[in-house]
Design an enzyme around this catalytic site. Structure first.
Site, short mmCIF file in Angstrom:
data_model
loop_
_atom_site.label_atom_id
_atom_site.label_comp_id
_atom_site.label_asym_id
_atom_site.label_seq_id
_atom_site.Cartn_x
_atom_site.Cartn_y
_atom_site.Cartn_z
N ARG A 58 -10.69 6.89 11.25
CA ARG A 58 -10.14 6.18 10.10
C ARG A 58 -9.04 7.00 9.44
O ARG A 58 -8.89 8.19 9.69
CB ARG A 58 -11.25 5.92 9.08
CG ARG A 58 -12.34 4.98 9.55
CD ARG A 58 -11.90 3.53 9.53
NE ARG A 58 -11.22 3.24 8.28
CZ ARG A 58 -11.81 3.08 7.10
NH1 ARG A 58 -13.12 3.19 7.01
NH2 ARG A 58 -11.10 2.81 6.03
N GLY A 59 -8.29 6.35 8.55
CA GLY A 59 -7.24 7.02 7.80
C GLY A 59 -5.87 6.51 8.18
O GLY A 59 -5.72 5.70 9.10
N ASN A 60 -4.84 6.99 7.47
CA ASN A 60 -3.48 6.59 7.83
C ASN A 60 -3.07 7.26 9.14
O ASN A 60 -3.83 8.07 9.70
CB ASN A 60 -2.50 6.90 6.68
CG ASN A 60 -2.40 8.39 6.37
OD1 ASN A 60 -2.39 9.23 7.26
ND2 ASN A 60 -2.33 8.72 5.09
N VAL A 61 -1.90 6.96 9.64
CA VAL A 61 -1.50 7.44 10.96
C VAL A 61 -1.51 8.97 11.03
O VAL A 61 -2.05 9.56 11.97
CB VAL A 61 -0.10 6.89 11.33
CG1 VAL A 61 0.38 7.51 12.64
CG2 VAL A 61 -0.15 5.36 11.47
N ARG B 125 0.86 -1.18 0.00
CA ARG B 125 0.00 0.00 0.00
C ARG B 125 0.90 1.23 0.00
O ARG B 125 2.09 1.14 0.32
CB ARG B 125 -0.89 -0.02 1.24
CG ARG B 125 -1.90 -1.15 1.23
CD ARG B 125 -2.41 -1.47 2.63
NE ARG B 125 -3.04 -0.31 3.25
CZ ARG B 125 -3.31 -0.24 4.56
NH1 ARG B 125 -2.97 -1.22 5.37
NH2 ARG B 125 -3.92 0.81 5.06
N THR C 133 -3.19 11.10 9.19
CA THR C 133 -4.56 11.58 9.10
C THR C 133 -5.27 11.44 10.43
O THR C 133 -5.99 12.36 10.88
CB THR C 133 -5.33 10.78 8.02
OG1 THR C 133 -4.71 10.98 6.76
CG2 THR C 133 -6.79 11.23 7.94
N ARG C 134 -5.09 10.31 11.10
CA ARG C 134 -5.74 10.10 12.40
C ARG C 134 -5.19 11.06 13.46
O ARG C 134 -5.94 11.58 14.28
CB ARG C 134 -5.57 8.65 12.84
CG ARG C 134 -6.51 7.68 12.09
CD ARG C 134 -6.32 6.25 12.55
NE ARG C 134 -5.15 5.63 11.95
CZ ARG C 134 -4.44 4.67 12.50
NH1 ARG C 134 -4.75 4.23 13.72
NH2 ARG C 134 -3.43 4.15 11.88
N SER D 278 -11.25 0.62 15.59
CA SER D 278 -11.16 -0.81 15.90
C SER D 278 -12.27 -1.23 16.86
O SER D 278 -12.38 -0.68 17.96
CB SER D 278 -9.79 -1.13 16.52
OG SER D 278 -9.80 -2.34 17.22
N LEU D 279 -13.06 -2.23 16.47
CA LEU D 279 -14.07 -2.77 17.38
C LEU D 279 -13.44 -3.38 18.63
O LEU D 279 -13.98 -3.29 19.72
CB LEU D 279 -14.90 -3.83 16.66
CG LEU D 279 -15.99 -3.37 15.70
CD1 LEU D 279 -16.70 -4.59 15.12
CD2 LEU D 279 -17.00 -2.47 16.39
N ARG D 280 -12.28 -4.02 18.45
CA ARG D 280 -11.58 -4.63 19.60
C ARG D 280 -11.20 -3.57 20.62
O ARG D 280 -11.42 -3.74 21.83
CB ARG D 280 -10.32 -5.37 19.10
CG ARG D 280 -9.44 -5.92 20.21
CD ARG D 280 -8.13 -6.44 19.63
NE ARG D 280 -7.41 -5.41 18.89
CZ ARG D 280 -6.62 -4.49 19.47
NH1 ARG D 280 -6.45 -4.47 20.78
NH2 ARG D 280 -6.00 -3.59 18.72
N ARG D 281 -10.60 -2.47 20.15
CA ARG D 281 -10.20 -1.40 21.07
C ARG D 281 -11.43 -0.74 21.69
O ARG D 281 -11.45 -0.43 22.88
CB ARG D 281 -9.35 -0.37 20.33
CG ARG D 281 -7.97 -0.90 19.94
CD ARG D 281 -7.27 0.03 18.96
NE ARG D 281 -5.94 -0.48 18.61
CZ ARG D 281 -5.29 -0.18 17.50
NH1 ARG D 281 -5.86 0.62 16.60
NH2 ARG D 281 -4.09 -0.67 17.26
N LYS E 2 -1.76 -8.23 11.14
CA LYS E 2 -3.10 -8.20 11.73
C LYS E 2 -4.17 -7.84 10.70
O LYS E 2 -5.35 -8.08 10.94
CB LYS E 2 -3.14 -7.23 12.91
CG LYS E 2 -2.96 -5.77 12.57
CD LYS E 2 -2.97 -4.92 13.84
CE LYS E 2 -2.74 -3.45 13.55
NZ LYS E 2 -3.79 -2.83 12.75
N ASP E 3 -3.78 -7.27 9.55
CA ASP E 3 -4.74 -6.93 8.50
C ASP E 3 -5.04 -8.09 7.56
O ASP E 3 -5.94 -8.00 6.72
CB ASP E 3 -4.21 -5.77 7.65
CG ASP E 3 -4.10 -4.47 8.42
OD1 ASP E 3 -4.84 -4.31 9.42
OD2 ASP E 3 -3.28 -3.61 8.04
N CYS F 108 -11.93 -10.30 10.83
CA CYS F 108 -11.30 -9.15 11.47
C CYS F 108 -12.34 -8.24 12.11
O CYS F 108 -12.02 -7.16 12.56
CB CYS F 108 -10.49 -8.36 10.44
SG CYS F 108 -9.05 -9.22 9.79
N SER G 179 0.64 4.07 1.85
CA SER G 179 0.72 4.91 3.05
C SER G 179 2.16 4.94 3.55
O SER G 179 2.97 4.07 3.21
CB SER G 179 -0.19 4.36 4.15
OG SER G 179 0.34 3.14 4.67
#
Length: 317
Positions: A145-148, A11, A150-151, A125-128, A81-82, A246, A13
């Protein structure tokens, strides 16, 4: 085959490119010629929907899978993890690199009081989300959402009390030092969430290749880190057995205890709102690791996990 150039798909990013360049350097150290080819995934292009609404399994890997199968690239580099627990036919896991930090961290502006009755935390993340609401049931969680970069920019622009990130990503981009985070879009404080169970394979990088590309598979085998490979196998086996893909709030961490020659495992499954939490811990001799994730998941399913998985799937439809 000495003149073969291994085309590394990634990718585009900043974090994904860092990972691809890490693999490129390790291959160059082996005397292999390489070329990096960057592509955008659907997960990068669509930022206005939560991941679980997009059929998340493989959303960050599908484009590179197709590029591999179509012969446009020779290997694909992913955050492990993805990657779905089942790869498309014709593709294989060729190498797992030594794991970085598997921890989650909270990034904030320095004025966070978690004893406050109300607080807003951001994560995609649903887990977080589920683990945060389990610990802080009166807090609110918003999608991020977004890359690091952007977040981090969104965190700077909003009045949230903090946002949850993977430590490995911040470290790889050079943004995190001790308890300070400094990036082009944000400066603030980092706190390690040592109570939060990470995603299966968090902090690990995987290289995927064609099953019939024997030259590339032989080269990549030299990059494989066996302890990380085993631990991530256990964690992903747990995920696969729970049938979580996931999307479900599932966490898992396996560690090798060298002193006792054993593997320690902790796995969790939560409801999306965090009100229900199932946890299992197991320790086995090193000779029994191949079924550790499976047996842990089966025990959790028998202890109410099957009903909870049904509840989760229904809530996300």
């Amino acid at each position: 085959m000495a003149d073969k150039i291994i085309r590394i798909g990634t990718r585009d990013s900043a974090l994904a490119l860092w990972q691809a360049k890490t693999v490129e350097q390790q291959l160059k150290n082996l005397g292999i010629k390489t070329k990096i080819i960057a592509v955008k995934s659907e997960g990068d292009l669509v930022l206005d929907k939560p991941l679980y609404e997009m059929g998340i399994t493989g959303i960050f890997t599908k484009t590179l899978d197709l590029a591999l199968l179509n012969g446009q690239i020779d290997v694909a580099v992913h955050s492990m993890k993805d990657v779905p627990t089942a790869l498309p036919d014709g593709l294989v896991q060729a190498a797992v690199l030594e794991r970085a930090s598997n921890m989650d961290v909270l990034v904030h502006k320095g004025n966070t009081d978690f004893s406050a009755v109300t607080a807003t935390i951001a994560t995609g993340s649903l887990r977080r989300q589920a683990q945060w609401l389990n610990k802080y049931p009166k807090h609110s969680v918003v999608d991020l959402r977004g890359n690091v970069n952007t977040r981090l920019q969104k965190l700077a622009d909003n009045e949230w009390q903090g946002a949850v990130f993977a430590a490995a990503g911040l470290e790889r981009l050079g943004f995190m030092s001790d308890k300070i985070i400094k990036s082009p879009t944000f400066e603030g404080i980092v706190e390690v969430l040592d109570w939060m169970i990470p995603a299966p394979a968090q902090g690990a990088m995987v290289v995927v290749a064609m099953a019939n590309d024997l030259f590339t598979l032989d080269v990549l085998s030299q990059l494989n880190h066996i302890e990380t490979e085993i631990c991530t196998y256990i964690e992903r086996q747990f995920l696969r057995t729970l049938e979580g893909g996931c999307t479900a709030p599932i966490g898992a961490i396996a560690r090798y205890n060298e002193a006792e020659d054993k593997f320690d495992f902790t796995g969790i499954l939560l409801s999306v709102d965090g009100q229900k939490k199932l946890e299992i811990q197991k320790t086995v001799d090193v000779s029994e690791w191949k079924k550790l994730g499976y047996h842990a998941a089966q025990e959790l399913l028998a202890q109410g996990g099957a009903d909870l998985m049904t509840e989760i799937k229904n809530s996300l439809q």
